[in-house]
Design a protein around this motif. Structure first.
Motif: not given
Length: 126
Positions: A17-22, A29-33, A56-63, A69-78
């Protein structure tokens, strides 16, 4: 100044496993995806997972379904990408990117994204 900075890549054995961060700053404003894309040597860039910040909607490609799992910490903007059960085929440079609001769907074409990070290498090998 817009910045998307990826981290968390590395070398991992198959099944690991790995966890990537962005880390995101300066987005207009408006760049929501926010999405994760990847590009393997000799292949086109492909989408992996997507998240819409305002609902908070998410979508994953089939593979990626069932393994990533994609997630977001809105407080930290990550935005995170948790990757489990990794396979050698997952080896690629992983990028995060930002796109403007797309309504009810998800923009899956890399050309629809205006801002990109520099990428982080993920290598799955024994």
């Amino acid at each position: 100044q817009v910045q998307l900075v990826e981290s968390g890549g590395g070398l991992v054995q198959p099944g690991g496993s790995l966890r990537l961060s962005c880390a995101i700053s300066g987005l207009p404003a408006g760049y929501d995806t926010i999405a994760w894309f990847r590009q393997a040597p000799g292949k086109q860039r492909e989408g992996v997972s997507y998240i819409v910040s305002n609902d908070g909607r998410t979508f994953h490609e089939d593979f990626a379904k069932g393994r990533f799992t994609i997630s977001r910490d809105n407080a930290q903007n990550i935005v995170y990408l948790q990757m489990n059960s990794l396979k050698p085929d997952d080896t690629a440079v992983y990028y995060c990117a930002a796109a403007p609001d797309f309504g009810l769907g998800f923009p899956v074409d890399p050309d629809q994204y205006d801002y990109w990070g520099q990428g982080t290498q993920v290598t799955v090998s024994s």
